[in-house]
Design a protein around this motif. Structure first.
Motif, PDB file in Angstrom:
ATOM      1  N   ARG A   8     -32.696  11.396-113.766  1.00 34.80           N
ATOM      2  CA  ARG A   8     -32.808  10.415-114.844  1.00 34.80           C
ATOM      3  C   ARG A   8     -34.017  10.779-115.696  1.00 34.80           C
ATOM      4  O   ARG A   8     -35.053  11.184-115.177  1.00 34.80           O
ATOM      5  N   HIS A   9     -33.896  10.611-117.011  1.00 32.14           N
ATOM      6  CA  HIS A   9     -34.986  10.954-117.925  1.00 32.14           C
ATOM      7  C   HIS A   9     -35.567   9.739-118.632  1.00 32.14           C
ATOM      8  O   HIS A   9     -36.532   9.862-119.382  1.00 32.14           O
ATOM      9  N   VAL A  10     -34.965   8.577-118.408  1.00 31.15           N
ATOM     10  CA  VAL A  10     -35.444   7.334-119.017  1.00 31.15           C
ATOM     11  C   VAL A  10     -35.574   6.304-117.903  1.00 31.15           C
ATOM     12  O   VAL A  10     -34.723   6.234-117.012  1.00 31.15           O
ATOM     13  N   VAL A  11     -36.616   5.517-117.956  1.00 32.93           N
ATOM     14  CA  VAL A  11     -36.819   4.491-116.938  1.00 32.93           C
ATOM     15  C   VAL A  11     -35.589   3.580-116.889  1.00 32.93           C
ATOM     16  O   VAL A  11     -34.978   3.270-117.910  1.00 32.93           O
ATOM     17  N   ASP A  12     -35.205   3.176-115.683  1.00 32.79           N
ATOM     18  CA  ASP A  12     -34.039   2.310-115.478  1.00 32.79           C
ATOM     19  C   ASP A  12     -34.423   0.875-115.838  1.00 32.79           C
ATOM     20  O   ASP A  12     -34.847   0.093-114.989  1.00 32.79           O
ATOM     21  N   LEU A  13     -34.273   0.536-117.114  1.00 34.42           N
ATOM     22  CA  LEU A  13     -34.635  -0.794-117.602  1.00 34.42           C
ATOM     23  C   LEU A  13     -33.849  -1.890-116.891  1.00 34.42           C
ATOM     24  O   LEU A  13     -34.394  -2.959-116.606  1.00 34.42           O
ATOM     25  N   SER A  14     -32.580  -1.632-116.623  1.00 32.36           N
ATOM     26  CA  SER A  14     -31.751  -2.648-115.956  1.00 32.36           C
ATOM     27  C   SER A  14     -32.356  -3.041-114.612  1.00 32.36           C
ATOM     28  O   SER A  14     -32.524  -4.228-114.325  1.00 32.36           O
ATOM     29  N   ALA A  15     -32.683  -2.071-113.812  1.00 29.46           N
ATOM     30  CA  ALA A  15     -33.240  -2.356-112.490  1.00 29.46           C
ATOM     31  C   ALA A  15     -34.614  -3.008-112.604  1.00 29.46           C
ATOM     32  O   ALA A  15     -34.909  -3.976-111.891  1.00 29.46           O
TER      33      ALA A  15
END
Length: 164
Positions: A8-15
């Motif tokens: 993953r290259h972008v922080v998991d905003l959903s989590a």
């Protein structure tokens, strides 16, 4: 042997947002236990004080389904914090009227909610607090990227609420 998951290259905003929301909700519920109401009851009382509103209007504002709203108002009536009364403009509609005891609960609840939010923000370095709050508001305020749910063929389940 299983294949490795893609990087993953972008922080998991959903989590991150789901976890933060859950933890904040548990902190709020624990703090509201001090005055023997739930955050949901506080929300309904707070918005009922703002203007004369029907149960349906309050359910929409508080994002509650009809059954949950009825149960919440039943609890508020039993506690002497609110009462239902007929609407002056629509005989079928019921207005949720806040009692003097309910007004006191809202005043105390507002202080509690502010304290919980202040504590959360205080955990950030001073220079980041306003930036975080402003960025979050920009995302969720009207017109913001996260302000309105989108339609999907596959419905999204709401997070599961713990049983008491």
């Amino acid at each position: 042997m299983p294949n490795p998951a893609p990087k993953r290259h972008v922080v998991d905003l959903s989590a991150q947002l789901a976890h933060a929301s859950h933890v904040l909700a548990t902190r709020m519920a624990a703090a509201f236990a001090e005055i023997d109401i739930t955050p949901r009851a506080f929300c309904v009382l707070f918005h009922a004080l703002e203007a004369e509103r029907t149960q349906i209007q309050l359910a929409e504002i508080a994002d509650l389904d009809k059954t949950t709203m009825v149960v919440t108002v039943d609890e508020l009536e039993k506690a002497g914090l609110a009462e239902r009364r007929p609407s002056a403009t629509d005989r079928r509609a019921r207005i949720v009227s806040v009692t003097p005891a309910g007004e006191q609960a809202v005043a105390r609840g507002a202080k509690i909610a502010d304290w919980v939010h202040r504590e959360a923000l205080a955990s950030l370095p001073a220079g980041e607090r306003e930036i975080f709050a402003a960025a979050l508001l920009r995302l969720v305020d009207e017109g913001g990227h996260l302000s309105t749910p989108v339609e999907s063929e596959r419905g999204v389940r709401r997070s599961r609420q713990p049983r008491k």
